[in-house]
Design a protein around this motif. Structure first.
Motif, PDB file in Angstrom:
ATOM      1  N   ASP A   1      35.872  36.638  22.071  1.00 41.12           N
ATOM      2  CA  ASP A   1      35.510  35.994  23.328  1.00 41.12           C
ATOM      3  C   ASP A   1      36.767  35.448  24.014  1.00 41.12           C
ATOM      4  OD1 ASP A   1      34.497  34.584  25.427  1.00 41.12           O
ATOM      5  OD2 ASP A   1      33.128  33.345  24.228  1.00 41.12           O
ATOM      6  N   GLY A   2      37.134  36.083  25.111  1.00 41.97           N
ATOM      7  CA  GLY A   2      38.332  35.679  25.840  1.00 41.97           C
ATOM      8  C   GLY A   2      38.241  34.289  26.435  1.00 41.97           C
ATOM      9  N   LEU A   3      37.026  33.746  26.560  1.00 39.98           N
ATOM     10  CA  LEU A   3      36.887  32.382  27.093  1.00 39.98           C
ATOM     11  C   LEU A   3      37.574  31.365  26.184  1.00 39.98           C
ATOM     12  CD1 LEU A   3      33.173  32.653  28.278  1.00 39.98           C
ATOM     13  CD2 LEU A   3      35.142  32.209  29.762  1.00 39.98           C
TER      14      LEU A   3
ATOM     15  N   ILE B   1      42.464  38.927  29.774  1.00 32.12           N
ATOM     16  CA  ILE B   1      41.089  38.730  29.315  1.00 32.12           C
ATOM     17  C   ILE B   1      40.261  39.868  29.908  1.00 32.12           C
ATOM     18  CG2 ILE B   1      39.104  37.162  29.217  1.00 32.12           C
ATOM     19  CD1 ILE B   1      41.680  35.883  28.077  1.00 32.12           C
ATOM     20  N   GLY B   2      39.684  40.728  29.037  1.00 34.34           N
ATOM     21  CA  GLY B   2      38.879  41.868  29.499  1.00 34.34           C
ATOM     22  C   GLY B   2      39.690  43.160  29.449  1.00 34.34           C
ATOM     23  N   THR B   3      39.947  43.641  28.235  1.00 32.23           N
ATOM     24  CA  THR B   3      40.752  44.864  28.050  1.00 32.23           C
ATOM     25  C   THR B   3      40.082  46.084  28.664  1.00 32.23           C
ATOM     26  OG1 THR B   3      41.171  43.942  25.829  1.00 32.23           O
ATOM     27  CG2 THR B   3      42.095  46.123  26.287  1.00 32.23           C
TER      28      THR B   3
ATOM     29  N   ILE C   1      36.508  50.684  34.850  1.00 32.30           N
ATOM     30  CA  ILE C   1      37.961  50.605  34.991  1.00 32.30           C
ATOM     31  C   ILE C   1      38.171  50.200  36.447  1.00 32.30           C
ATOM     32  CG2 ILE C   1      38.067  53.138  35.434  1.00 32.30           C
ATOM     33  CD1 ILE C   1      40.901  53.175  34.392  1.00 32.30           C
ATOM     34  N   SER C   2      39.009  49.187  36.671  1.00 33.44           N
ATOM     35  CA  SER C   2      39.199  48.682  38.037  1.00 33.44           C
ATOM     36  C   SER C   2      39.844  49.727  38.928  1.00 33.44           C
ATOM     37  CB  SER C   2      40.071  47.425  38.025  1.00 33.44           C
ATOM     38  OG  SER C   2      39.488  46.420  37.245  1.00 33.44           O
ATOM     39  N   GLN C   3      39.576  49.601  40.217  1.00 36.29           N
ATOM     40  CA  GLN C   3      40.180  50.441  41.251  1.00 36.29           C
ATOM     41  C   GLN C   3      41.716  50.318  41.162  1.00 36.29           C
ATOM     42  OE1 GLN C   3      39.443  48.359  44.807  1.00 36.29           O
ATOM     43  NE2 GLN C   3      39.990  50.020  46.178  1.00 36.29           N
TER      44      GLN C   3
ATOM     45  N   LEU D   1      32.236  37.953  33.814  1.00 33.91           N
ATOM     46  CA  LEU D   1      32.833  37.332  32.636  1.00 33.91           C
ATOM     47  C   LEU D   1      31.667  36.761  31.822  1.00 33.91           C
ATOM     48  CD1 LEU D   1      35.596  36.296  31.461  1.00 33.91           C
ATOM     49  CD2 LEU D   1      35.318  34.314  32.969  1.00 33.91           C
ATOM     50  N   LEU D   2      31.530  37.206  30.571  1.00 30.43           N
ATOM     51  CA  LEU D   2      30.388  36.786  29.761  1.00 30.43           C
ATOM     52  C   LEU D   2      30.855  36.098  28.483  1.00 30.43           C
ATOM     53  CD1 LEU D   2      28.284  40.090  30.075  1.00 30.43           C
ATOM     54  CD2 LEU D   2      27.925  37.934  31.325  1.00 30.43           C
ATOM     55  N   LYS D   3      29.976  35.235  27.944  1.00 29.68           N
ATOM     56  CA  LYS D   3      30.314  34.509  26.711  1.00 29.68           C
ATOM     57  C   LYS D   3      30.091  35.349  25.460  1.00 29.68           C
ATOM     58  CE  LYS D   3      29.456  29.663  27.576  1.00 29.68           C
ATOM     59  NZ  LYS D   3      28.302  29.012  28.141  1.00 29.68           N
TER      60      LYS D   3
ATOM     61  N   ILE E   1      42.300  40.657  25.151  1.00 34.20           N
ATOM     62  CA  ILE E   1      41.048  40.381  24.426  1.00 34.20           C
ATOM     63  C   ILE E   1      39.874  41.066  25.130  1.00 34.20           C
ATOM     64  CG2 ILE E   1      39.543  38.585  23.495  1.00 34.20           C
ATOM     65  CD1 ILE E   1      41.820  36.582  23.853  1.00 34.20           C
ATOM     66  N   GLU E   2      39.040  41.745  24.357  1.00 39.53           N
ATOM     67  CA  GLU E   2      37.828  42.387  24.880  1.00 39.53           C
ATOM     68  C   GLU E   2      36.640  41.942  24.029  1.00 39.53           C
ATOM     69  OE1 GLU E   2      36.794  44.445  27.505  1.00 39.53           O
ATOM     70  OE2 GLU E   2      34.884  44.062  26.484  1.00 39.53           O
ATOM     71  N   ARG E   3      35.523  41.581  24.705  1.00 40.90           N
ATOM     72  CA  ARG E   3      34.363  41.080  23.949  1.00 40.90           C
ATOM     73  C   ARG E   3      33.492  42.198  23.377  1.00 40.90           C
ATOM     74  NH1 ARG E   3      29.541  41.081  26.806  1.00 40.90           N
ATOM     75  NH2 ARG E   3      28.634  39.470  25.500  1.00 40.90           N
TER      76      ARG E   3
ATOM     77  N   TYR F   1      43.495  50.184  30.705  1.00 41.34           N
ATOM     78  CA  TYR F   1      44.394  50.675  31.761  1.00 41.34           C
ATOM     79  C   TYR F   1      45.275  49.552  32.347  1.00 41.34           C
ATOM     80  CZ  TYR F   1      46.137  52.603  36.116  1.00 41.34           C
ATOM     81  OH  TYR F   1      46.962  52.997  37.134  1.00 41.34           O
ATOM     82  N   GLN F   2      44.646  48.440  32.730  1.00 38.09           N
ATOM     83  CA  GLN F   2      45.452  47.328  33.261  1.00 38.09           C
ATOM     84  C   GLN F   2      46.443  46.837  32.188  1.00 38.09           C
ATOM     85  OE1 GLN F   2      45.159  44.872  36.506  1.00 38.09           O
ATOM     86  NE2 GLN F   2      47.169  45.017  35.536  1.00 38.09           N
ATOM     87  N   THR F   3      45.988  46.847  30.956  1.00 38.37           N
ATOM     88  CA  THR F   3      46.855  46.455  29.833  1.00 38.37           C
ATOM     89  C   THR F   3      48.114  47.320  29.827  1.00 38.37           C
ATOM     90  OG1 THR F   3      44.742  46.314  28.634  1.00 38.37           O
ATOM     91  CG2 THR F   3      46.754  45.911  27.354  1.00 38.37           C
TER      92      THR F   3
HETATM   93  N1  SAH Z   1      41.099  45.541  32.573  1.00 35.56           N
HETATM   94  C1  SAH Z   1      40.136  46.606  32.788  1.00 35.56           C
HETATM   95  C2  SAH Z   1      38.907  46.101  33.478  1.00 35.56           C
HETATM   96  C3  SAH Z   1      37.760  46.126  32.550  1.00 35.56           C
HETATM   97  S1  SAH Z   1      36.255  45.469  33.213  1.00 35.56           S
HETATM   98  C4  SAH Z   1      40.792  47.754  33.556  1.00 35.56           C
HETATM   99  O1  SAH Z   1      41.918  48.065  33.291  1.00 35.56           O
HETATM  100  O2  SAH Z   1      40.197  48.406  34.363  1.00 35.56           O
HETATM  101  C5  SAH Z   1      36.274  43.843  32.529  1.00 35.56           C
HETATM  102  C6  SAH Z   1      36.104  43.751  31.034  1.00 35.56           C
HETATM  103  O3  SAH Z   1      36.000  42.372  30.708  1.00 35.56           O
HETATM  104  C7  SAH Z   1      34.848  44.422  30.475  1.00 35.56           C
HETATM  105  O4  SAH Z   1      35.220  45.378  29.535  1.00 35.56           O
HETATM  106  C8  SAH Z   1      34.091  43.272  29.822  1.00 35.56           C
HETATM  107  O5  SAH Z   1      33.421  43.628  28.621  1.00 35.56           O
HETATM  108  C9  SAH Z   1      35.200  42.254  29.546  1.00 35.56           C
HETATM  109  N2  SAH Z   1      34.788  40.875  29.380  1.00 35.56           N
HETATM  110  C10 SAH Z   1      33.843  40.166  30.061  1.00 35.56           C
HETATM  111  N3  SAH Z   1      33.770  38.901  29.593  1.00 35.56           N
HETATM  112  C11 SAH Z   1      34.703  38.798  28.603  1.00 35.56           C
HETATM  113  C12 SAH Z   1      35.099  37.742  27.712  1.00 35.56           C
HETATM  114  N4  SAH Z   1      34.529  36.530  27.739  1.00 35.56           N
HETATM  115  N5  SAH Z   1      36.075  38.004  26.818  1.00 35.56           N
HETATM  116  C13 SAH Z   1      36.660  39.217  26.752  1.00 35.56           C
HETATM  117  N6  SAH Z   1      36.316  40.250  27.545  1.00 35.56           N
HETATM  118  C14 SAH Z   1      35.352  40.050  28.463  1.00 35.56           C
END
Ligand code: SAH
Length: 218
Positions: free
Chosen positions: A140-142, A91-93, A67-69, A211-213, A112-114, A97-99
């Motif tokens: 995949d959020g990409l 991108i990256g749920t 979870i980000s700072q 960020l991963l595929k 979107i979360e992978r 929390y950020q959501t």
């Molecule tokens: N938004 C979060 C941060 C989560 S860390 C917060 O509130 O703190 C970043 C997230 O991005 C991880 O859960 C990771 O699995 C996701 N992520 C990485 N690559 C992604 C992709 N291609 N698509 C969707 N999610 C991705």
């Protein structure tokens, strides 16, 4: 403890996070500070970490992710300069929390979360914290989220390089905000899509999980 009492019980550390971390660090958007003061961050971390939820640090949320700072969540939210009417793609749920913070600042958040296990966790956390204007997807959020495009803003919360589809899925005047760069060394970049091209601005140096595929289910 019932839900209301538990939300209330962390009021003081949440207020201290605003007054002792976010404001001194330069966060000044009143709507962002209000959102940070509303969202119960402790409900987005595991029980064992609850007492650390309002510290000035990122925390593990499982699956090797974090979870980000609080500062970074507030900073990224502020850089979107949301007014309340927008539709935002995240991108990256992660744990959501950020959501949740974004959901206080705009009309609807699409996130979107992978990693399936985190997508499930975020759904549970967001329900528990009563955030209703949110749509979640495991994938995949990409690839963005074509079905609901175009978006007024896209926020990427994992570090790497932008996917071409994101700019395509923005409205004219829309912004893409992300931590850009090679592993371990990112910088926040904001790109605005204008009729005549892209306007670009660079901000804080930072480090995000990569960020991963592809999507991950197991
Ligand atoms: N938004 C979060 C941060 C989560 S860390 C917060 O509130 O703190 C970043 C997230 O991005 C991880 O859960 C990771 O699995 C996701 N992520 C990485 N690559 C992604 C992709 N291609 N698509 C969707 N999610 C991705």
């Amino acid at each position: 403890m019932n839900q209301n009492r538990r939300l209330l019980s962390f009021e003081r550390p949440r207020r201290r996070m605003i007054e002792e971390q976010l404001i001194p660090a330069g966060i000044s958007d009143a709507r962002v500070l209000q959102a940070m003061n509303t969202v119960p961050r402790h409900l987005f971390v595991d029980n064992a970490l609850r007492n650390h939820a309002y510290q000035d640090s990122s925390l593990p949320i499982g699956e090797g992710q974090t979870i980000s700072q609080p500062f970074m969540v507030a900073r990224m939210s502020e850089l979107l300069a949301l007014e309340g009417h927008e539709r935002v793609l995240e991108i990256g749920t992660g744990c959501g929390y950020q959501t949740a913070v974004l959901s206080c600042l705009c009309r609807r958040v699409y996130s979107i979360e992978r990693v399936a296990a985190l997508h499930d966790k975020a759904r549970k956390n967001l329900r528990q914290a009563h955030h209703a204007n949110v749509m979640l997807k495991c994938g995949d959020g990409l690839l963005g989220w074509e079905e609901y495009a175009p978006f007024d803003a896209i926020m990427v919360t994992a570090g790497g390089f932008a996917s071409d589809v994101w700019i395509n899925q923005l409205c004219e005047g829309g912004v893409l905000l992300m931590p850009e760069g090679e592993k371990g060394s990112h910088r926040l970049v904001r790109r605005r899509k204008l009729a005549g091209g892209i306007e670009e601005a660079y901000f804080d140096a930072c480090t995000f999980v990569p960020l991963l595929k592809g999507e991950l289910r197991r």
